[in-house]
Scaffold this motif. Structure first.
Motif, PDB file in Angstrom:
ATOM      1  N   MET A   1       1.401  -1.122   0.139  1.00 23.12           N
ATOM      2  CA  MET A   1       0.460   0.197   0.399  1.00 23.12           C
ATOM      3  C   MET A   1       0.929   1.395   0.072  1.00 23.12           C
ATOM      4  SD  MET A   1      -2.854  -2.094   2.816  1.00 23.12           S
ATOM      5  CE  MET A   1      -0.953  -2.901   3.068  1.00 23.12           C
ATOM      6  N   THR A   2       0.172   2.325  -0.656  1.00 21.66           N
ATOM      7  CA  THR A   2       1.264   3.251  -0.811  1.00 21.66           C
ATOM      8  C   THR A   2       0.994   4.224  -0.827  1.00 21.66           C
ATOM      9  OG1 THR A   2       2.625   2.684  -2.906  1.00 21.66           O
ATOM     10  CG2 THR A   2       2.869   4.816  -2.623  1.00 21.66           C
ATOM     11  N   VAL A   3       1.225   5.844   0.466  1.00 21.77           N
ATOM     12  CA  VAL A   3       0.539   6.484   0.550  1.00 21.77           C
ATOM     13  C   VAL A   3       2.008   8.263  -0.121  1.00 21.77           C
ATOM     14  CG1 VAL A   3       0.760   8.436   2.353  1.00 21.77           C
ATOM     15  CG2 VAL A   3       0.023   6.289   2.904  1.00 21.77           C
ATOM     16  N   PHE A   4       0.664   8.382  -1.549  1.00 18.25           N
ATOM     17  CA  PHE A   4       1.252   9.618  -1.775  1.00 18.25           C
ATOM     18  C   PHE A   4       1.880  10.898  -1.345  1.00 18.25           C
ATOM     19  CE2 PHE A   4      -1.181   6.782  -5.256  1.00 18.25           C
ATOM     20  CZ  PHE A   4      -0.002   6.253  -5.561  1.00 18.25           C
ATOM     21  N   VAL A   5       2.813  11.578  -2.004  1.00 22.41           N
ATOM     22  CA  VAL A   5       3.859  12.246  -1.828  1.00 22.41           C
ATOM     23  C   VAL A   5       3.859  13.233  -2.422  1.00 22.41           C
ATOM     24  CG1 VAL A   5       5.308  13.701   0.031  1.00 22.41           C
ATOM     25  CG2 VAL A   5       4.511  10.989   0.762  1.00 22.41           C
ATOM     26  N   ALA A 120       7.324   2.874  19.083  1.00 18.74           N
ATOM     27  CA  ALA A 120       6.394   2.525  19.349  1.00 18.74           C
ATOM     28  C   ALA A 120       6.094   2.375  17.647  1.00 18.74           C
ATOM     29  CB  ALA A 120       5.697   3.805  19.858  1.00 18.74           C
ATOM     30  N   VAL A 121       5.469   1.164  17.522  1.00 16.77           N
ATOM     31  CA  VAL A 121       5.358   1.126  15.486  1.00 16.77           C
ATOM     32  C   VAL A 121       3.474   0.963  15.325  1.00 16.77           C
ATOM     33  CG1 VAL A 121       4.854  -0.075  13.629  1.00 16.77           C
ATOM     34  CG2 VAL A 121       7.177   0.272  15.241  1.00 16.77           C
ATOM     35  N   GLY A 127       4.204  -1.141   7.693  1.00 11.24           N
ATOM     36  CA  GLY A 127       3.855  -1.535   5.583  1.00 11.24           C
ATOM     37  C   GLY A 127       3.722  -0.564   4.911  1.00 11.24           C
ATOM     38  N   VAL A 128       3.604   0.795   5.244  1.00 13.51           N
ATOM     39  CA  VAL A 128       2.831   1.943   4.556  1.00 13.51           C
ATOM     40  C   VAL A 128       4.882   1.845   3.506  1.00 13.51           C
ATOM     41  CG1 VAL A 128       3.318   3.899   5.690  1.00 13.51           C
ATOM     42  CG2 VAL A 128       2.255   3.749   4.083  1.00 13.51           C
ATOM     43  N   LYS A 129       3.961   1.878   1.907  1.00 14.79           N
ATOM     44  CA  LYS A 129       5.064   2.274   1.351  1.00 14.79           C
ATOM     45  C   LYS A 129       4.652   4.041   0.481  1.00 14.79           C
ATOM     46  CE  LYS A 129       6.494  -2.141  -0.533  1.00 14.79           C
ATOM     47  NZ  LYS A 129       6.022  -2.913   0.605  1.00 14.79           N
TER      48      LYS A 129
END
Length: 158
Positions: A1-5, A120-121, A127-129
């Motif tokens: 899963m990808t978080v876009f920036v 702390a995770v 797992g984010v990309k």
């Protein structure tokens, strides 16, 4: 899963050290609602979509009811919700009046987390990309309850 920036320039002159610099900012490309959540959950468990919809429809009002009773609500794998107040201070306890000195009420959310190697995770970030927003995708502005953009930086891409 990808978080876009997306690269955004800070144009806030009040932030002297940050003014004019470019920063990465997470963008929202779309929104999903209860229907999409129910469909996804149905694919991952034995519950039928209609049953999932029924439960999800009651989740918000039920959490609201519980936190308004001064209870903390913990949802495993998601996080904890609770009420908080903004209050004015007074010099002596006998001078404090709830009706006079409470300035606001808000809901706090703390994501579920585990401690790994002393850190702390957060489960929601595991797992984010991260990737730069592709030029062919459009970011949408994320508005808060007041209708104002979350920080004034994000705009729709042409």
């Amino acid at each position: 899963m990808t978080v876009f920036v997306k690269k955004i320039q800070n144009n806030n002159r009040k932030m002297e050290k940050a003014y004019g610099k470019y920063y990465g900012h997470a963008v929202i490309i779309d929104e999903v609602g209860i229907e999409e959540l129910a469909s996804e959950i149905q694919e991952n468990c034995t519950a039928k979509r209609a049953d999932v919809l029924a439960v999800l429809s009651e989740l918000g009002p039920t959490v609201t009811k519980m936190i308004q009773k001064s209870l903390k609500v913990r949802i495993p794998y998601l996080g904890t919700f609770k009420m908080s107040v903004k209050s004015e201070g007074v010099e002596k306890p006998e001078d404090y009046d709830v009706r006079q000195h409470i300035r606001g009420v808000r809901v706090l959310f703390r994501p579920e987390y585990t401690i790994e190697q002393g850190h702390a995770v957060k489960e929601m970030t595991r797992g984010v990309k991260i990737a730069e927003l592709p030029k062919n995708l459009t970011a949408i502005t994320d508005n808060d309850d007041s209708g104002n953009p979350d920080d004034g930086f994000i705009e729709d891409q042409p």
